[in-house]
Design a protein around this motif. Structure first.
Motif, PDB file in Angstrom:
ATOM      1  N   HIS A 145     -63.391-117.148  10.949  1.00  0.00           N
ATOM      2  CA  HIS A 145     -62.079-116.726  11.438  1.00  0.00           C
ATOM      3  C   HIS A 145     -61.014-117.785  11.209  1.00  0.00           C
ATOM      4  O   HIS A 145     -59.989-117.805  11.885  1.00  0.00           O
ATOM      5  CB  HIS A 145     -62.175-116.363  12.914  1.00  0.00           C
ATOM      6  CG  HIS A 145     -63.207-115.311  13.193  1.00  0.00           C
ATOM      7  ND1 HIS A 145     -63.113-114.031  12.678  1.00  0.00           N
ATOM      8  CD2 HIS A 145     -64.367-115.359  13.888  1.00  0.00           C
ATOM      9  CE1 HIS A 145     -64.171-113.330  13.068  1.00  0.00           C
ATOM     10  NE2 HIS A 145     -64.943-114.115  13.795  1.00  0.00           N
ATOM     11  N   THR A 196     -58.624-119.376  21.615  1.00  0.00           N
ATOM     12  CA  THR A 196     -59.118-118.746  20.393  1.00  0.00           C
ATOM     13  C   THR A 196     -59.560-119.792  19.378  1.00  0.00           C
ATOM     14  O   THR A 196     -60.627-119.679  18.757  1.00  0.00           O
ATOM     15  CB  THR A 196     -58.020-117.869  19.771  1.00  0.00           C
ATOM     16  OG1 THR A 196     -57.662-116.840  20.695  1.00  0.00           O
ATOM     17  CG2 THR A 196     -58.487-117.234  18.475  1.00  0.00           C
ATOM     18  N   GLY A 211     -62.857-117.975  17.227  1.00  0.00           N
ATOM     19  CA  GLY A 211     -62.997-116.526  17.239  1.00  0.00           C
ATOM     20  C   GLY A 211     -61.724-115.816  16.865  1.00  0.00           C
ATOM     21  O   GLY A 211     -60.875-116.357  16.143  1.00  0.00           O
ATOM     22  N   ARG A 212     -61.572-114.593  17.383  1.00  0.00           N
ATOM     23  CA  ARG A 212     -60.402-113.771  17.087  1.00  0.00           C
ATOM     24  C   ARG A 212     -59.451-113.770  18.279  1.00  0.00           C
ATOM     25  O   ARG A 212     -59.873-113.701  19.431  1.00  0.00           O
ATOM     26  CB  ARG A 212     -60.823-112.327  16.793  1.00  0.00           C
ATOM     27  CG  ARG A 212     -61.699-112.143  15.569  1.00  0.00           C
ATOM     28  CD  ARG A 212     -61.927-110.654  15.328  1.00  0.00           C
ATOM     29  NE  ARG A 212     -62.740-110.399  14.155  1.00  0.00           N
ATOM     30  CZ  ARG A 212     -64.065-110.301  14.176  1.00  0.00           C
ATOM     31  NH1 ARG A 212     -64.719-110.438  15.324  1.00  0.00           N
ATOM     32  NH2 ARG A 212     -64.733-110.058  13.073  1.00  0.00           N
TER      33      ARG A 212
END
Length: 238
Positions: A74, A157, A162-163
């Motif tokens: 990501h 995040t 991650g997202r």
């Protein structure tokens, strides 16, 4: 102390410094810079990524140009190759950037410029939990309240790798421990220039301290004076 973070605010630097920073970037960073449509955007990219190399290189005793990063699924970079052993994260917004480093725990940093004309009420209602959206709507300065919350969520995040869509619906009060996919991340606000908000997050629920200083070319100081964020009094205590 284990878990402490050094954070550096970065603004514009002299053109000669930009030239030196450009020389430390790797081929992919130079390609990314070259693809940016404006000269100002290219300058800011070189400063942000070059200064990150300077700071991390100083922490590791490594030549900045020899640092190597691998980008995760990501987009979060992690050090690989000969020079590792520190966690670092970069954020930039407008003419400012923030670089945070931690020796022990995965770190995420975010700086957010208050953007004039942004429909923060609609965005808060769409992305934030109901109580935070209500706080933005009811704030004396909704743009300010929105940017503060967004910086915290971005920092978590980035610490998690991650997202953002996973974090936006989660409550993030000051000093919060955020649970994400079975792991905990603590996030705190850090000082930022007028017109900006900034936050730093670390993996784990343990409290941590952040030292914030302004990065200057040629300054080798790595660990600025740390201060502990005390939510009860809502101010920085030396």
């Amino acid at each position: 102390m284990s878990g402490d973070v050094s954070a550096f605010l970065v603004g514009d630097v002299p053109s000669a410094t930009v030239t030196g920073l450009l020389a430390t970037l790797d081929d992919e960073e130079r390609r990314r810079a070259a693809r940016l449509p404006s000269a100002e955007g290219r300058r800011r990219f070189v400063i942000a990524h070059g200064v990150t190399r300077q700071i991390v290189g100083s922490c590791l005793g490594a030549p900045p140009a020899e640092l190597q990063w691998k980008v995760g699924a990501h987009g979060k970079p992690e050090l690989v190759g000969q020079w590792t052993g520190i966690h670092a994260n970069l954020s930039h917004s407008g003419a400012r950037c923030l670089v945070a480093v931690s020796r022990d725990r995965a770190v995420g940093a975010d700086i957010q410029r208050l953007v004039p004309g942004l429909d923060v009420l609609a965005m808060a209602r769409r992305y934030f939990p109901a109580d935070e959206a209500a706080d933005v709507v009811g704030a004396a300065d909704p743009a300010d309240a929105f940017a503060r919350l967004w910086a915290r969520k971005e920092a978590v995040t980035k610490a998690a790798g991650g997202r953002l869509t996973q974090v936006l619906p989660l409550p993030t009060p000051p000093g919060a421990v955020v649970e994400l996919t079975g792991s905990a991340y603590r996030v705190i606000d850090v000082p930022a220039p007028d017109g900006f908000h900034a936050a730093v997050a670390l993996a784990g629920a343990e409290e941590f301290r952040v030292g914030v200083s302004e990065w200057k070319p040629g300054v080798a100081e790595l660990m600025p004076e740390v201060a502990r964020w005390t939510p009860e009094v809502a101010q920085w205590q030396p």
